[in-house]
Scaffold this motif. Structure first.
Motif, PDB file in Angstrom:
ATOM      1  N   UNK A 168       0.843  -1.191   0.000  1.00  0.00           N
ATOM      2  CA  UNK A 168       0.000   0.000   0.000  1.00  0.00           C
ATOM      3  C   UNK A 168       0.881   1.246   0.000  1.00  0.00           C
ATOM      4  N   UNK A 169       0.314   2.364  -0.352  1.00  0.00           N
ATOM      5  CA  UNK A 169       1.024   3.639  -0.239  1.00  0.00           C
ATOM      6  C   UNK A 169       1.509   3.760   1.208  1.00  0.00           C
ATOM      7  N   UNK A 170       2.784   4.111   1.401  1.00  0.00           N
ATOM      8  CA  UNK A 170       3.322   4.111   2.759  1.00  0.00           C
ATOM      9  C   UNK A 170       4.346   5.230   2.937  1.00  0.00           C
ATOM     10  N   UNK A 171       4.497   5.645   4.169  1.00  0.00           N
ATOM     11  CA  UNK A 171       5.365   6.782   4.481  1.00  0.00           C
ATOM     12  C   UNK A 171       6.849   6.499   4.259  1.00  0.00           C
ATOM     13  N   UNK A 172       7.370   5.289   4.570  1.00  0.00           N
ATOM     14  CA  UNK A 172       8.801   5.076   4.305  1.00  0.00           C
ATOM     15  C   UNK A 172       9.175   5.270   2.838  1.00  0.00           C
ATOM     16  N   UNK A 230      -1.016   7.481   2.538  1.00  0.00           N
ATOM     17  CA  UNK A 230      -0.616   6.234   3.183  1.00  0.00           C
ATOM     18  C   UNK A 230      -1.827   5.372   3.532  1.00  0.00           C
ATOM     19  N   UNK A 231      -1.708   4.103   3.206  1.00  0.00           N
ATOM     20  CA  UNK A 231      -2.794   3.164   3.459  1.00  0.00           C
ATOM     21  C   UNK A 231      -3.610   2.847   2.225  1.00  0.00           C
ATOM     22  N   UNK A 232      -3.536   3.682   1.171  1.00  0.00           N
ATOM     23  CA  UNK A 232      -4.289   3.401  -0.053  1.00  0.00           C
ATOM     24  C   UNK A 232      -3.792   2.102  -0.688  1.00  0.00           C
TER      25      UNK A 232
END
Length: 302
Positions: A26-30, A106-108
């Protein structure tokens, strides 16, 4: 290189290139942070408590990594097999276009489909002659269209260019002059330690095994096998004609040397392949030791 009917290529337009693809993460911050650090992008919208992903990361969320994706269509493979079979075996990315319809957070969870949007008629470029293939990927987040990514490549047969100029001259000094004198006589000479009789190559002023400075030479039989190799495509050098194979050759005497493997295309060279020494005239002033692959030995000279 074989001419292809443009109608046969155009028949692939509109066919699926990938179906029901899923982003591996998923789309993520790192990943957002790594991207921004690599790009030097300090936009505050990409950090903080409610960040969004940089829009230009759109393709990053669909990449399959080294293991690839499983959703690529048979039509896509058929098209590339058709182009490869006609001699258009090289590929270069030329450009891409992206359209952003909603921000990714993030989370998508990312899903995507791709279509072969267009295949050009045959074009001649500085790289060579081939066909431009454009695919369009529709990227969705939670089932909602988030953006499109058009990616264009050129599948081409590289233009053949004649080598220009002389090959670089070997650096000859007092430690290796005897080797090059042997090459001029079409002899491949290996140093032998006068103390412990250890053979060594390349030539050195002293023995690594016992430190003796005394030495003489033995002439190599010319038999060997490919220990390792690379096929050089880039960067181009004026006096060379890529692609060409550079091999680390295991000589029968137990030492190794670097030289060209000739007589077969670079993609036919194999580790463990028998080779035999010959001397190749690269210009009117210089002969070099090269190794001919066993399959081509019956064919005669260089």
């Amino acid at each position: 290189m074989t001419d292809l009917s443009y109608e046969a290529l155009a028949a692939f337009e509109g066919r699926a290139a990938a179906t029901s693809g899923e982003g591996k993460d998923p789309v993520n911050e790192p990943m957002i942070r790594h991207w921004c650090e690599a790009m030097g992008d300090r936009n505050p919208a990409y950090a903080g408590t409610d960040p969004v992903a940089p829009p230009t990361m759109l393709q990053a969320w669909t990449m399959g990594g080294l293991s690839g994706h499983q959703g690529r269509s048979a039509a896509y493979d058929e098209l590339f097999a058709l182009l490869d079979g006609a001699g258009y075996t090289s590929v270069v990315a030329t450009d891409c276009e992206q359209e952003y319809l909603r921000p990714l957070r993030p989370g998508d969870e990312i899903t995507f489909d791709a279509v072969i949007e267009s295949v050009s008629e045959r074009k001649t470029t500085k790289l060579g002659t081939g066909h431009f293939v454009t695919t369009r990927m529709d990227v969705r987040a939670g089932g909602e269209l988030a953006g499109t990514h058009r990616f264009r490549i050129l599948k081409y047969a590289p233009a053949r260019r004649k080598p220009q100029g002389k090959r670089p001259r070997p650096v000859i000094n007092r430690d290796n002059a005897g080797f090059w004198e042997g090459v001029a006589r079409h002899q491949l000479l290996i140093q032998r330690c006068g103390g412990c009789q250890t053979l060594r190559f390349p030539w050195l002023p002293g023995c690594n095994a016992c430190g003796s400075l005394d030495w003489d030479t033995v002439e190599a039989s010319g038999e060997g096998t490919v220990y390792s190799y690379v096929v050089m495509h880039h960067p181009p050098f004026p006096a060379f004609d890529p692609p060409y194979a550079v091999g680390l050759i295991d000589l029968a005497e137990g030492v190794r040397m670097v030289s060209n493997v000739v007589g077969v295309p670079g993609d036919k060279v194999r580790i463990g392949q028998p080779v035999r020494l010959e001397f190749q005239r690269v210009d009117k002033e210089l002969d070099l030791p090269v190794f001919r692959a066993a399959e081509s030995m019956a064919g005669g000279g260089v």
